[in-house]
Design a protein around this motif. Structure first.
Motif, PDB file in Angstrom:
ATOM      1  N   ASN A  50       1.096  -0.996   0.094  1.00  0.00           N
ATOM      2  CA  ASN A  50       0.540  -0.427  -0.183  1.00  0.00           C
ATOM      3  C   ASN A  50       0.980   1.190   0.014  1.00  0.00           C
ATOM      4  O   ASN A  50       1.640   0.773   1.495  1.00  0.00           O
ATOM      5  N   VAL A  51       0.607   2.027  -1.158  1.00  0.00           N
ATOM      6  CA  VAL A  51       1.283   3.830  -0.963  1.00  0.00           C
ATOM      7  C   VAL A  51       0.382   3.916  -0.131  1.00  0.00           C
ATOM      8  O   VAL A  51      -0.497   4.794  -1.381  1.00  0.00           O
ATOM      9  N   PRO A  52       0.316   5.305   1.031  1.00  0.00           N
ATOM     10  CA  PRO A  52      -0.685   6.204   0.877  1.00  0.00           C
ATOM     11  C   PRO A  52      -0.441   7.127   0.335  1.00  0.00           C
ATOM     12  O   PRO A  52       0.594   7.993   0.123  1.00  0.00           O
ATOM     13  N   GLN A  53      -2.320   7.611   0.475  1.00  0.00           N
ATOM     14  CA  GLN A  53      -2.184   9.196   0.110  1.00  0.00           C
ATOM     15  C   GLN A  53      -1.317   9.878   0.858  1.00  0.00           C
ATOM     16  O   GLN A  53      -1.147  10.461   1.863  1.00  0.00           O
ATOM     17  N   ALA A  54      -1.031  11.063  -0.040  1.00  0.00           N
ATOM     18  CA  ALA A  54       0.726  11.744   1.022  1.00  0.00           C
ATOM     19  C   ALA A  54       1.314  12.910   0.147  1.00  0.00           C
ATOM     20  O   ALA A  54       1.574  12.220  -1.349  1.00  0.00           O
ATOM     21  N   ALA A  55       1.192  13.447   0.606  1.00  0.00           N
ATOM     22  CA  ALA A  55       2.283  14.850  -0.313  1.00  0.00           C
ATOM     23  C   ALA A  55       4.116  13.940  -0.523  1.00  0.00           C
ATOM     24  O   ALA A  55       4.613  12.991   0.671  1.00  0.00           O
ATOM     25  N   TYR A  56       4.975  14.297  -1.115  1.00  0.00           N
ATOM     26  CA  TYR A  56       5.860  13.841  -1.098  1.00  0.00           C
ATOM     27  C   TYR A  56       7.319  14.803  -2.297  1.00  0.00           C
ATOM     28  O   TYR A  56       6.814  16.029  -2.954  1.00  0.00           O
ATOM     29  N   ASP A  57       8.568  14.585  -2.192  1.00  0.00           N
ATOM     30  CA  ASP A  57       9.277  15.313  -3.026  1.00  0.00           C
ATOM     31  C   ASP A  57       9.914  14.377  -3.776  1.00  0.00           C
ATOM     32  O   ASP A  57       9.526  13.813  -4.463  1.00  0.00           O
ATOM     33  N   LEU A  58       9.526  15.588  -5.238  1.00  0.00           N
ATOM     34  CA  LEU A  58       9.674  15.238  -6.326  1.00  0.00           C
ATOM     35  C   LEU A  58      11.556  15.462  -7.286  1.00  0.00           C
ATOM     36  O   LEU A  58      12.039  17.281  -6.479  1.00  0.00           O
ATOM     37  N   GLY A  59      12.067  15.067  -7.426  1.00  0.00           N
ATOM     38  CA  GLY A  59      13.975  15.151  -8.170  1.00  0.00           C
ATOM     39  C   GLY A  59      14.734  15.186  -7.325  1.00  0.00           C
ATOM     40  O   GLY A  59      14.837  15.249  -6.042  1.00  0.00           O
ATOM     41  N   ASP A  60      16.111  15.456  -7.417  1.00  0.00           N
ATOM     42  CA  ASP A  60      17.123  15.245  -6.583  1.00  0.00           C
ATOM     43  C   ASP A  60      18.345  16.396  -6.544  1.00  0.00           C
ATOM     44  O   ASP A  60      19.123  16.200  -5.547  1.00  0.00           O
ATOM     45  N   GLY A  61      18.379  17.237  -7.690  1.00  0.00           N
ATOM     46  CA  GLY A  61      18.681  18.426  -8.061  1.00  0.00           C
ATOM     47  C   GLY A  61      20.291  17.707  -8.592  1.00  0.00           C
ATOM     48  O   GLY A  61      20.377  18.506  -8.889  1.00  0.00           O
TER      49      GLY A  61
ATOM     50  N   ARG B 166      11.419   7.106  -2.175  1.00  0.00           N
ATOM     51  CA  ARG B 166      11.162   7.866  -1.965  1.00  0.00           C
ATOM     52  C   ARG B 166      10.522   7.965  -0.490  1.00  0.00           C
ATOM     53  O   ARG B 166      10.742   8.541   0.405  1.00  0.00           O
ATOM     54  N   GLY B 167       8.638   7.654  -0.907  1.00  0.00           N
ATOM     55  CA  GLY B 167       7.756   8.014  -0.074  1.00  0.00           C
ATOM     56  C   GLY B 167       7.707   9.617   0.750  1.00  0.00           C
ATOM     57  O   GLY B 167       8.208  10.282   0.164  1.00  0.00           O
ATOM     58  N   THR B 168       7.920   9.887   1.428  1.00  0.00           N
ATOM     59  CA  THR B 168       7.520  11.227   2.569  1.00  0.00           C
ATOM     60  C   THR B 168       8.980  11.183   2.967  1.00  0.00           C
ATOM     61  O   THR B 168       8.498  12.370   3.723  1.00  0.00           O
ATOM     62  N   LEU B 169       9.625  10.737   3.100  1.00  0.00           N
ATOM     63  CA  LEU B 169      11.445  11.217   3.339  1.00  0.00           C
ATOM     64  C   LEU B 169      11.947  12.449   2.523  1.00  0.00           C
ATOM     65  O   LEU B 169      11.289  12.454   1.346  1.00  0.00           O
ATOM     66  N   PRO B 170      12.870  13.397   3.150  1.00  0.00           N
ATOM     67  CA  PRO B 170      12.834  14.608   2.318  1.00  0.00           C
ATOM     68  C   PRO B 170      13.673  13.828   0.886  1.00  0.00           C
ATOM     69  O   PRO B 170      14.697  12.861   1.599  1.00  0.00           O
ATOM     70  N   ARG B 171      14.209  14.517   0.259  1.00  0.00           N
ATOM     71  CA  ARG B 171      15.174  14.520  -1.036  1.00  0.00           C
ATOM     72  C   ARG B 171      16.575  14.396  -0.699  1.00  0.00           C
ATOM     73  O   ARG B 171      16.780  15.223  -0.272  1.00  0.00           O
ATOM     74  N   VAL B 172      17.194  13.176  -0.639  1.00  0.00           N
ATOM     75  CA  VAL B 172      18.443  13.255  -0.782  1.00  0.00           C
ATOM     76  C   VAL B 172      19.428  13.677  -1.973  1.00  0.00           C
ATOM     77  O   VAL B 172      19.083  12.203  -2.980  1.00  0.00           O
ATOM     78  N   ALA B 173      20.608  14.363  -2.447  1.00  0.00           N
ATOM     79  CA  ALA B 173      20.622  13.947  -3.932  1.00  0.00           C
ATOM     80  C   ALA B 173      21.531  12.814  -3.782  1.00  0.00           C
ATOM     81  O   ALA B 173      22.306  12.485  -3.494  1.00  0.00           O
ATOM     82  N   GLY B 174      21.319  12.230  -5.070  1.00  0.00           N
ATOM     83  CA  GLY B 174      21.705  11.046  -5.698  1.00  0.00           C
ATOM     84  C   GLY B 174      21.983  10.188  -4.827  1.00  0.00           C
ATOM     85  O   GLY B 174      22.091   8.727  -5.318  1.00  0.00           O
ATOM     86  N   GLU B 175      20.317  10.083  -4.486  1.00  0.00           N
ATOM     87  CA  GLU B 175      19.927   8.545  -3.290  1.00  0.00           C
ATOM     88  C   GLU B 175      19.526   7.371  -3.960  1.00  0.00           C
ATOM     89  O   GLU B 175      19.568   8.292  -5.524  1.00  0.00           O
ATOM     90  N   TYR B 176      19.845   6.538  -3.788  1.00  0.00           N
ATOM     91  CA  TYR B 176      18.663   5.193  -4.733  1.00  0.00           C
ATOM     92  C   TYR B 176      17.475   5.114  -3.749  1.00  0.00           C
ATOM     93  O   TYR B 176      17.389   5.657  -2.685  1.00  0.00           O
TER      94      TYR B 176
END
Length: 482
Positions: A143-154, A313-323
């Motif tokens: 299940n992937v719940p309704q939630a805002a999330y970060d897109l892109g990593d810079g 990524r889920g609802t976690l903050p983006r991390v540059a270059g993350e897997y």
């Protein structure tokens, strides 16, 4: 391990085993019987959860039914009642209906975790009266719940702008200038990942593809394999020979362009469907048409590339270059180093963070994708298991994830309409707004694969996000969402 997953007429027994990961799910559907319009079976799987702490989601099994007319021998997709009270589940499970009645989700009814023992389920079908054979299928989902999330990593190639996708993004769409990436504006009808959905926990396995083939007509089978269904028993139907760890063969040839072939797994040529014949290995060499057909047949739909980033990524903050496993570690593993090769217990015991099936091999008979969920154990963490935020496995490495692209107008015309379980007479998906099954225009690839260099595996890398292709490839796999 031979999968016997149908029963004849009304009083026989059905046994269906998807042994995808002895440490992850091991879904079994057994003891099936039919009384009137009700079908009853037992379901069990391992390492189930329903959690109220991050990521605050649950796993479920998407269950759908096919039935075969004993006169015409044709299979059809069974409708299921959309009234929750028409279905029953023993503790600790519940049955969640869906509005189109193409299947149900079966999941834990309360918070908890651990293995689900054999539990009785009764579903009410909505099919015409008749004498039928039945098959019950189960695909594990997260299940992937309704939630805002970060897109892109810079930092990743062709990455989207670093924005938040939220309720306004879904209700009003996202402008081309806001999202970046060089594509058109995204309309509100496009699934941007904010709303809740389910994602397949694993890439399609070879056993799942075999079960799909075995419910098709002769003409439909012709479109979904590379060899003719009338070929002799033992013919490899994905590459023409055993290659890239794919061992799907003809077990019983089709006949007269009317009687379908029967397929099985035989990675260790000799006796079909032995325990070491690769049933749990991810299914490779899928064209866009192959993947779309499987998803339509299973009443799922393709995943968009924005949903791909949400799942990872889920609802976690983006991390540059993350897997997809949430950090910047990556450690490649090659199929020649694994233990219990081609078995349901195929694994790699070297435990490090960032474990990923991404390494260049030297022989097509040795290298290829690994078993789905290969790095997950009872004690593994997210990074050592290579797991995405919500629990989906191999979102990076192993095989490319074919996604709906937002790089062009054809891609953003996708509305998220679901498969209905029915294919065209020649075995193609026929869903409105899905990209063309021949050209693949409107699709792309995310997440890398087993011969990629590391940057392609990053969550936000879009190097091939708009590279449409209708061709088969030994690095293409896929999964669906709903």
């Amino acid at each position: 391990m031979k999968s016997k997953n149908y029963f004849t007429k009304i009083a026989s027994t059905l046994f269906l085993l998807f042994a995808l990961n002895s440490n992850a799910n091991n879904v079994e559907i057994t003891g099936t019987s039919v009384s009137g319009s009700n079908i009853t079976f037992n379901i069990s799987w391992e390492n189930s959860w329903n959690a109220n702490v991050a990521p605050a989601n649950w796993d479920a099994v998407w269950v759908f039914i096919k039935y075969q007319d004993c006169n015409t021998r044709l299979w059809a997709h069974a409708g299921l009642s959309t009234v929750s009270g028409d279905h029953t589940a023993g503790s600790p499970l519940q049955v969640d209906t869906v509005t189109d009645g193409r299947g149900v989700f079966i999941r834990r009814s309360a918070l908890g975790g651990g293995n689900i023992g054999a539990t009785s389920i009764t579903l009410k079908m909505t099919i015409p009266a008749g004498t039928y054979n039945y098959k019950v299928f189960g695909i594990e989902m997260v299940n992937v719940p309704q939630a805002a999330y970060d897109l892109g990593d810079g930092v990743s190639a062709s990455t989207f702008n670093s924005i938040s996708v939220n309720a306004a993004s879904q209700s009003g769409g996202i402008s081309a200038a806001t999202i970046g990436g060089g594509g058109p504006s995204i309309p509100a009808t496009f699934p941007v990942g904010y709303n809740s959905f389910y994602c397949m926990k694993y890439e399609i396995s070879q056993l799942q593809y075999v079960e799909f083939l075995n419910s098709l007509t002769f003409a439909q089978q012709q479109s979904r394999i590379t060899s003719d269904p009338t070929s002799v028993a033992g013919t490899y139907v994905v590459y023409g020979s055993y290659a890239y760890r794919n061992g799907i063969v003809i077990e019983t040839p089709g006949n007269n362009a009317a009687i379908p072939a029967v397929f099985g797994c035989d990675a260790t040529a000799g006796v079909v469907n032995n325990v070491n014949d690769g049933q749990s290995v991810a299914m490779s060499n899928l064209s866009w048409g192959d993947l779309a057909a499987y998803l339509d047949w299973a009443a799922l739909r393709p995943m968009t590339e924005l949903e791909f980033e949400k799942v990872c990524r889920g609802t976690l903050p983006r991390v540059a270059g993350e897997y997809p496993w949430g950090d910047t570690n990556i450690n490649a593993f090659y199929s020649s180093t694994i233990e219990n090769a081609l078995q349901p217990t195929e694994t790699e015991t070297t435990v490090v963070n960032g474990r990923c099936a991404v390494a260049i091999g030297t022989s097509s008979t040795l290298y290829g994708p690994l078993k789905v969920g290969v790095f997950a154990t009872a004690s593994s963490g997210r990074s050592s298991a290579g797991a995405a935020y919500y629990g989906a496995m191999e979102m990076g490495g192993n095989l490319w994830e074919r996604t709906i692209s937002v790089a062009n107008a054809t891609g953003v015309a996708f509305t998220g309409n679901l498969g209905d379980g029915t294919l065209t007479p020649i075995g193609n998906a026929n869903q409105a707004t899905w990209p063309d099954v021949t050209t693949g225009l409107g699709t792309g690839a995310r997440g890398g694969e087993y011969v990629s260099t590391a940057p392609y595996v990053r969550i936000s890398d879009r190097s091939f996000a708009g590279t449409a292709s209708g061709a088969r490839s030994y690095t293409n796999g896929g999964r669906g969402v709903r």
